[in-house]
Design a protein around this motif. Structure first.
Motif, PDB file in Angstrom:
ATOM      1  N   VAL A 151     -39.625  21.058 -53.854  1.00 54.10           N
ATOM      2  CA  VAL A 151     -38.182  21.277 -53.874  1.00 54.10           C
ATOM      3  C   VAL A 151     -37.830  22.405 -54.842  1.00 54.10           C
ATOM      4  O   VAL A 151     -36.990  23.260 -54.542  1.00 54.10           O
ATOM      5  N   VAL A 154     -38.920  25.633 -53.052  1.00 55.26           N
ATOM      6  CA  VAL A 154     -38.173  25.982 -51.841  1.00 55.26           C
ATOM      7  C   VAL A 154     -36.711  26.268 -52.149  1.00 55.26           C
ATOM      8  O   VAL A 154     -36.122  27.215 -51.617  1.00 55.26           O
ATOM      9  N   LEU A 155     -36.096  25.442 -53.011  1.00 57.27           N
ATOM     10  CA  LEU A 155     -34.672  25.576 -53.280  1.00 57.27           C
ATOM     11  C   LEU A 155     -34.384  26.160 -54.663  1.00 57.27           C
ATOM     12  O   LEU A 155     -33.507  27.019 -54.811  1.00 57.27           O
ATOM     13  N   GLY A 156     -35.089  25.659 -55.669  1.00 55.11           N
ATOM     14  CA  GLY A 156     -34.777  26.029 -57.045  1.00 55.11           C
ATOM     15  C   GLY A 156     -34.951  27.505 -57.345  1.00 55.11           C
ATOM     16  O   GLY A 156     -34.054  28.160 -57.904  1.00 55.11           O
ATOM     17  N   LEU A 159     -32.450  29.836 -55.545  1.00 57.25           N
ATOM     18  CA  LEU A 159     -31.126  29.688 -56.143  1.00 57.25           C
ATOM     19  C   LEU A 159     -31.062  30.348 -57.511  1.00 57.25           C
ATOM     20  O   LEU A 159     -30.046  30.961 -57.865  1.00 57.25           O
ATOM     21  N   PHE A 260     -41.283  29.846 -48.520  1.00 59.30           N
ATOM     22  CA  PHE A 260     -40.333  28.842 -48.042  1.00 59.30           C
ATOM     23  C   PHE A 260     -41.015  27.887 -47.068  1.00 59.30           C
ATOM     24  O   PHE A 260     -40.898  26.659 -47.186  1.00 59.30           O
TER      25      PHE A 260
END
Length: 432
Positions: A151, A154-156, A159, A260
């Motif tokens: 996570v 992929v996201l942190g 962002l 990703f």
């Protein structure tokens, strides 16, 4: 009476415990993995040479390793919830200090402090999961917690890069620090006290010396297995991006897609592998992971077929890493007895960080920049990784057999005190 203190029943569900510890690990991991992608941004902002970016990233790992060694001497003396809160607050302060850095020296100091608190936080997180989640469901729980790495990737990281674009390179440090404060507060107020490892007078952890702890052969083998797994991975992982671009000609603007996709695969793998470990054991599942790792490493770095899509190959590599890591982490969580679990996990965290650094350093010695712009020696580091990987299944088998034997012996010893039936030997049972 039982040989070890009973763990108090948590006032929150197992799912809530896993969610809270997963959030702690997400912040801890994001704090580490976002720094390297942000390197060019803060290097430009602080006037730091790009060659020092690796030093800044490595300072965290080195500090976490030292903290892991030191934490092995005292972490089991305290309520794990309180110790985790202290570590998380220290990590929050150090991360915020990184955003206030004025140059190389202050940024290095901030990252060293982050590692000093982040390393023990990882050990305590895994210890809390091992203390509160029964062994038959621990693989599933550890797989869910370890998914926080995916996570964060992929996201942190994306962002964090977007936040830096909007508000400058300092803002991601402040945002992660604020998020860490919220998570630390939630852990303090929502997690139950974790004191089952302490004796009546709170001195259970001190009853076992470090020499006695390290003198057990199953623990020695567990640390060796951890070192081999991490070295086999990190002799390759730091060089993947450069290899894809320089050797395989993969476009830079599509690199995010690979990471990703790999992160998504890793997330799914970690969630699915835990139950498989609970059902079939670490040796069987871990061996499958090792075989996959050997095959994908050979195909990707030794004999790459041009017809095979690069994203698909990378997804296979992440699948192999995920399966192997859940299997060995679940097994090592069963090695220590409850009173010394945080101490064991702290030393294991130190071993992981140190082995990762050694693997990365070894790869830098084996690789060379060729005149045509490609990396030479990729096949060499691949063979070293494969050679290390094939040594993992025998260690998984030995450690699992010893752990099972000890758990069965403990169960038989506890049963009479609880008024349970104890299996009779063939000689004592007239019905065989």
């Amino acid at each position: 009476m039982s040989a070890e203190p009973a763990v108090p029943s948590p006032p929150v569900s197992e799912r809530a415990v896993v969610l809270l510890i997963g959030a702690v690990q997400f912040v801890n991991i994001l704090d580490f993995v976002m720094v390297m992608p942000l390197g060019p941004d803060f290097a430009k902002g602080l006037g730091i040479a790009s060659s020092h970016i690796g030093t800044i990233g490595g300072s965290y790992t080195a500090a976490a390793s030292v903290a892991g060694l030191a934490g092995g001497y005292f972490l089991d003396r305290y309520d794990r919830r309180k110790a985790l809160a202290v570590c998380m607050l220290g990590l929050v302060a150090a991360t915020a200090a990184g955003g206030l850095a004025t140059g190389l020296s202050t940024l290095l100091l901030a990252r060293v402090c982050a590692g000093l608190f982040g390393g023990p936080a990882t050990a305590l997180s895994m210890s809390i999961i091992a203390d509160l989640i029964p062994v038959e469901r621990r693989g599933r729980a550890l797989g869910a917690v370890m998914a926080s790495f995916s996570v964060a990737s992929v996201l942190g990281v994306p962002l964090a890069l977007k936040v830096a674009e909007v508000g400058g390179w300092r803002l991601p440090f402040f945002v992660v620090a604020a998020l860490g404060f919220v998570v630390a507060a939630a852990a303090v107020f929502l997690l139950p006290p974790v004191r089952g490892h302490l004796g009546a007078n709170g001195s259970a952890a001190r009853a076992v010396s470090m020499r006695a702890l390290l003198g057990r052969s199953d623990m020695q083998l567990s640390y060796l297995m951890t070192a081999v797994v991490m070295m086999s991975a990190f002799i390759v992982i730091p060089n993947i991006s450069a290899y894809l671009q320089q050797n395989l000609g993969y476009p830079r603007d599509r690199l995010w897609l690979i990471y990703f996709a790999g992160g998504i695969v890793s997330f799914i793998t970690l969630r699915l592998t835990g139950p498989l470990v609970d059902r079939h054991g670490s040796f069987r599942v871990g061996t499958v992971g090792v075989v996959l790792a050997v095959v994908t490493t050979f195909v990707a770095f030794v004999s790459y077929p041009t017809w095979l899509p690069i994203p698909l190959l990378f997804m296979g590599f992440m699948l192999a890493m995920g399966v192997r890591n859940v299997a060995y982490n679940t097994l090592t969580s069963r090695v220590p007895d409850n009173p010394v679990r945080a101490r064991f996990m702290s030393l294991q965290s130190a071993t992981q960080h140190m082995a990762s650094a050694v693997g990365a350093f070894l790869s830098s010695k084996l690789l060379v920049d060729l005149p045509d712009g490609t990396l030479g020696g990729i096949d060499t580091i691949a063979w070293v990784s494969i050679g290390l990987s094939v040594g993992v299944p025998p260690m998984l088998w030995v450690v699992e057999q010893r752990v099972r034997s000890r758990e069965q012996a403990r169960a038989l010893a506890v049963s009479p005190a609880q008024g349970l039936a104890v299996p009779l030997s063939p000689e004592a049972n007239p019905h065989g």
